[in-house]
Design a protein around this motif. Structure first.
Motif, PDB file in Angstrom:
ATOM      1  N   ILE A  39       0.881  -1.156   0.083  1.00 48.04           N
ATOM      2  CA  ILE A  39      -0.023  -0.433   0.098  1.00 48.04           C
ATOM      3  C   ILE A  39       1.023   1.093  -0.108  1.00 48.04           C
ATOM      4  O   ILE A  39       1.222   1.289   0.811  1.00 48.04           O
ATOM      5  CB  ILE A  39      -0.910   0.139   1.490  1.00 48.04           C
ATOM      6  N   ALA A  40       0.217   1.841  -1.189  1.00 50.55           N
ATOM      7  CA  ALA A  40       1.652   3.701  -0.715  1.00 50.55           C
ATOM      8  C   ALA A  40       0.211   4.297  -0.298  1.00 50.55           C
ATOM      9  O   ALA A  40      -0.542   4.294  -1.092  1.00 50.55           O
ATOM     10  CB  ALA A  40       1.950   3.762  -2.365  1.00 50.55           C
ATOM     11  N   ALA A  55       3.478  -9.066   9.348  1.00 52.57           N
ATOM     12  CA  ALA A  55       2.685 -10.445   9.821  1.00 52.57           C
ATOM     13  C   ALA A  55       2.886 -11.190   8.639  1.00 52.57           C
ATOM     14  O   ALA A  55       2.991 -12.307   8.321  1.00 52.57           O
ATOM     15  CB  ALA A  55       1.864 -10.313  11.037  1.00 52.57           C
ATOM     16  N   LEU A  56       2.174 -10.274   7.246  1.00 52.40           N
ATOM     17  CA  LEU A  56       1.216 -10.879   6.669  1.00 52.40           C
ATOM     18  C   LEU A  56       2.471  -9.994   5.084  1.00 52.40           C
ATOM     19  O   LEU A  56       2.503 -10.771   3.472  1.00 52.40           O
ATOM     20  CB  LEU A  56       0.031  -9.911   5.871  1.00 52.40           C
ATOM     21  N   GLY A  57       3.679  -9.601   4.940  1.00 51.63           N
ATOM     22  CA  GLY A  57       4.968  -9.199   4.297  1.00 51.63           C
ATOM     23  C   GLY A  57       4.591  -8.016   3.532  1.00 51.63           C
ATOM     24  O   GLY A  57       4.849  -7.894   2.527  1.00 51.63           O
ATOM     25  N   LEU A  58       3.607  -7.326   3.610  1.00 51.80           N
ATOM     26  CA  LEU A  58       3.268  -6.542   3.017  1.00 51.80           C
ATOM     27  C   LEU A  58       3.940  -4.996   3.085  1.00 51.80           C
ATOM     28  O   LEU A  58       4.244  -4.607   4.365  1.00 51.80           O
ATOM     29  CB  LEU A  58       1.595  -5.509   2.625  1.00 51.80           C
ATOM     30  N   PHE A  59       4.338  -4.265   2.109  1.00 53.32           N
ATOM     31  CA  PHE A  59       4.824  -2.664   1.797  1.00 53.32           C
ATOM     32  C   PHE A  59       3.600  -2.080   2.636  1.00 53.32           C
ATOM     33  O   PHE A  59       2.568  -1.777   2.109  1.00 53.32           O
ATOM     34  CB  PHE A  59       6.075  -2.850   1.404  1.00 53.32           C
ATOM     35  N   ILE A  60       4.192  -0.694   3.690  1.00 55.88           N
ATOM     36  CA  ILE A  60       3.238   0.484   3.474  1.00 55.88           C
ATOM     37  C   ILE A  60       4.405   1.566   3.028  1.00 55.88           C
ATOM     38  O   ILE A  60       5.741   1.596   3.821  1.00 55.88           O
ATOM     39  CB  ILE A  60       2.495   0.743   5.068  1.00 55.88           C
ATOM     40  N   ILE A  61       3.873   2.386   2.715  1.00 50.36           N
ATOM     41  CA  ILE A  61       5.556   3.614   2.246  1.00 50.36           C
ATOM     42  C   ILE A  61       4.464   4.986   1.833  1.00 50.36           C
ATOM     43  O   ILE A  61       3.150   4.843   1.547  1.00 50.36           O
ATOM     44  CB  ILE A  61       6.015   3.300   0.651  1.00 50.36           C
ATOM     45  N   GLY A  62       4.544   5.939   3.376  1.00 49.57           N
ATOM     46  CA  GLY A  62       4.392   7.086   2.619  1.00 49.57           C
ATOM     47  C   GLY A  62       5.350   7.958   1.114  1.00 49.57           C
ATOM     48  O   GLY A  62       6.556   7.940   0.975  1.00 49.57           O
TER      49      GLY A  62
END
Length: 300
Positions: A262-263, A283-290
C-alpha cells in the motif's frame, strides 16, 4: 484570554472552549475522542444515526445522536452545548435526500448550503459545510490537527519495501488516483503489472479491493503477480475532513487481493490504529510506504 495548546498538536484552546466530534463509522472518531480526553479536553460527541459502528466506545463522553435528515438542527445543537471547535471524523456512507430533510428554523438558514453542497460532490459538501459552520462562529479543525501521530510520514513504514516493479505500479496508481480525485470521484486506485486495473468509486476502498480480488480470482489479471493500492488526497481537497486513510482492515483486504503493498500520500493521509496496522502488514509481508506530497520522483 490565555490559550493553552493541546500537547503535541497545533490546536490551541482558550478557557471555556469545547470540542465537538461529528462521529461517523470506523476508528477515526474513537481515536480523536481518546486523544482529546487524554489531553484533558473530553469532547462532546454527536453520533450520526446509522453510521457509527463503535458506539460503545463513546460511552465515557457527553453525547447526543443526530440523524442526517436533522442537519438543520446541527448549529442549534452545537450552540446549546457550548461547542466552539468541531471535528468531522469517520465515514458517512449515505447522503440525506432533500425530500426527507426535517423542517426546522435552522434548516431554513442552511438549506441553500445543503443544496449547493450536494450538487458539488463529496469534497464540495465538506468545504461548504466547513465554511457554513465557521460563519456561525464554530471553528472546524481536522483530526490530524488533534492527533498528528495518525498522519502518514514520508518513506517506508514497514519491514517490507517496494521492488522496482512495485514502483511502476505505485507511479501508475498515483497518477490514476490523482486523476479521479480531480473529478471528485474517489481517492484510490489499484495497479498491477504497471497498469491500473481498478478505481475507487462510491463503494469506497473496501469495495475497490474486493473488485481487485475478484478480478484476480476470475483470471482477468492472470499471470500478473503482486500489485499496489495507492491512496492520495484529491487535488485541492478540504484537508479538515475525509483525508485518505488505511487501517488493519485495509491491510487484510489488500492481502486478500494478492497485492504486495500500500502506498499513501505522506502528510495528507492517515494511518488508523497505527501500531496494529503496521504490525499486521509486517505479519503478512506487505509494505506500506508514504509518498512525498510533491510529484513522485523515484529513480527506477
Amino acid at each position: 484570554m490565555t490559550k493553552t495548546k493541546v500537547a503535541g498538536t497545533g490546536l490551541e484552546l482558550a478557557p471555556g472552549d469545547k470540542v465537538g466530534i461529528i462521529a461517523g463509522g470506523g476508528s477515526l472518531p474513537v481515536e480523536v475522542a481518546a486523544g482529546l480526553a487524554g489531553q484533558g479536553h473530553p469532547p462532546f460527541v454527536i453520533l450520526m444515526e446509522g453510521e457509527v459502528d463503535r458506539e460503545s466506545e463513546f460511552r465515557p463522553y457527553e453525547q447526543e445522536s443526530l440523524a442526517l435528515e436533522d442537519v438543520g438542527s446541527l448549529v442549534p445543537l452545537l450552540k446549546r452545548h457550548g461547542i466552539t471547535h468541531l471535528v468531522l471524523a469517520g465515514e458517512i456512507k449515505r447522503r440525506p435526500r432533500l425530500i426527507n430533510l426535517r423542517p426546522s428554523l435552522g434548516l431554513v438558514a442552511v438549506i441553500p448550503l445543503v443544496v449547493m453542497a450536494l450538487a458539488r460532490g463529496d469534497d464540495g459538501l465538506l468545504k461548504i459545510l466547513a465554511r457554513g459552520l465557521e460563519a456561525r462562529g464554530i471553528k472546524v479543525v481536522g483530526a490530524h490537527e488533534i492527533i498528528p501521530d495518525l498522519v502518514a510520514t514520508d518513506g517506508e513504514l514497514t519491514k517490507s519495501v517496494p521492488s522496482k516493479s512495485d514502483w511502476r505500479d505505485i507511479e501508475a496508481g498515483r497518477a490514476a488516483a490523482k486523476a479521479i480525485g480531480a473529478l471528485d470521484i474517489g481517492q484510490a486506485a489499484v495497479a498491477v503489472g504497471g497498469r491500473v486495473i481498478a478505481l475507487e468509486g462510491i463503494e469506497g476502498t473496501a469495495g475497490l479491493l474486493l473488485r481487485a480480488k475478484e478480478l484476480r480470482s476470475h483470471g482477468r489479471i492472470a499471470g500478473k503477480s503482486r500489485g499496489v493500492l495507492v491512496k492520495c488526497a484529491k487535488p485541492g481537497q478540504e484537508l479538515r475532513a475525509d483525508l485518505p486513510s488505511i487501517g488493519p482492515q485495509t491491510v487484510d483486504a489488500a492481502h486478500a487481493a494478492g497485492l504486495a503493498g500500500i502506498a499513501v500520500e505522506a502528510g495528507h493521509s492517515l494511518v488508523l490504529d497505527g501500531p496494529a496496522t503496521i504490525a499486521r502488514a509486517n505479519a503478512l509481508g506487505l509494505f506500506i510506504i508514504g509518498l512525498p506530497a510533491a510529484e513522485l520522483a523515484h529513480e527506477s
